[in-house]
Design a protein around this motif. Sequence first.
Motif, PDB file in Angstrom:
ATOM      1  N   ILE A   1       0.844  -1.190   0.000  1.00 25.56           N
ATOM      2  CA  ILE A   1       0.000   0.000   0.000  1.00 25.56           C
ATOM      3  C   ILE A   1       0.881   1.241   0.000  1.00 25.56           C
ATOM      4  N   THR A   2       0.605   2.151  -0.916  1.00 25.71           N
ATOM      5  CA  THR A   2       1.318   3.421  -0.978  1.00 25.71           C
ATOM      6  C   THR A   2       0.374   4.525  -0.525  1.00 25.71           C
ATOM      7  N   PRO A   3       0.518   5.026   0.721  1.00 29.51           N
ATOM      8  CA  PRO A   3      -0.370   6.103   1.187  1.00 29.51           C
ATOM      9  C   PRO A   3       0.093   7.447   0.648  1.00 29.51           C
ATOM     10  N   THR A   4      -0.789   8.422   0.663  1.00 32.02           N
ATOM     11  CA  THR A   4      -0.451   9.749   0.163  1.00 32.02           C
ATOM     12  C   THR A   4      -0.802  10.806   1.197  1.00 32.02           C
ATOM     13  N   LEU A   5      -0.053  11.900   1.188  1.00 31.36           N
ATOM     14  CA  LEU A   5      -0.401  13.065   1.987  1.00 31.36           C
ATOM     15  C   LEU A   5      -1.627  13.740   1.376  1.00 31.36           C
ATOM     16  N   ASP A   6      -2.297  14.587   2.155  1.00 28.96           N
ATOM     17  CA  ASP A   6      -3.434  15.329   1.613  1.00 28.96           C
ATOM     18  C   ASP A   6      -3.069  16.774   1.282  1.00 28.96           C
TER      19      ASP A   6
END
Length: 411
Positions: free
Chosen positions: A29-34
């Motif tokens: 899983i590659t999470p992202t900043l908002d």
Amino acid sequence: MPPAVTRYWIEVRPTRALVVGKTRGVGNITPTLDYIPGATFRGALAALNEAPDWDVFLKDISFPDLTPGGAVSIPLSARTCKYGKGFRSEMGLHGVYDLLLPGGTPKLTCDWQVPDPNGMRSCDGDLDRFYGWMIPGAERPRPKLEKLASGHTAIDICTRTAAPGLFFLEESISAPDGFAGELIAWGGDMAGLEALLGTAATKGVRIGHGVRKGMGWGSLESRADYRPGDPPVPLADRIRGLQDALNSRPGYEECAGLSVTLRSRAILMDNYLRFRSRVETGDLLEATQLHGGEAAGLQNLLSDFVPEEWFTATSWAHGWNAASGLPRSPDLAIEAGACFLFLRKGRPLDDAEIEAFAGALETLEIFGIGERGVEGFGRVVFCDPFHWMSDYERVIRAPDGGSEQIGRAHV
């Protein structure tokens, strides 16, 4: 304010899926900043630089964090009702309370008025932490932001087909109003900076991951000396407002107060190069001296101020060095929205001290505090109105179209 300071309001509107890495990849899983960090935005502009001079990226400038719609982080001192989370300007929500100033009501429950068989009663719901972004101004609406997850499989290099058992999820972000922030420059190559912004406006910018998949492209628009929305409250008026709110609380009638709220993440270290989680008065003095301000005068003003309240949290700031092709060493940063209150007991501020504070601290709102200021770290605001302008007269509409004033409440 130093006369050489120039402000540019930057707006980036992604035209493709945008993925800004939150941490180093772990698992599938590659999470992202908002939001788009200042370091990421700086790197996107550096990729477009065709001039031999790189000073515009190294000094006399602060690249901003680009946030959804130009919003700011909600202070960590904010609390909201667990049954109706959000500002009262949003339909049906129970409001947001701020806990930075001491001496308030000891009953930390929601006072929103709800219907009852015997009339109206207070909600009395417990208060939870309130996260997210808000647009500065009287109403404080929250910007629209969406996160999507897309899946894909790895490719087997031998068969050129989908590799069994290798499935990945990748988060992406989108904001209808784009991402915006204020770039601040002083005393540097203004012509070179404007030429670079012009190139970015013509060619567009590529931000984040997935360049080989066509991701991360966006359009850029910049405007000099422009701020959207209501004009900010002058610093001297903010200091007076906080004093009035503080002195109206029982037990704090003879106190002077100064609040520091982080608008972006901040990296602070002690003399042994250890990361810290709290802002101290020494950080203000060090930043003032570094940028040519009158540190001696500020030191005299701050001499009797001591920490009273603080709401803080930390997270690791990761990065990538494109020149070496290696990840950067992570820094422990204080999160945006962290806030700190300093008090001087027994002697309120007089008008002369307020004006002196305003002159000294205005410089720090431009240059910031701590490390990596070029990348947008360490931006601060003093005596943020969120902490002391959060009361208003609540009006409840009656079924017959009339109104009933219920009293004082938080936003």
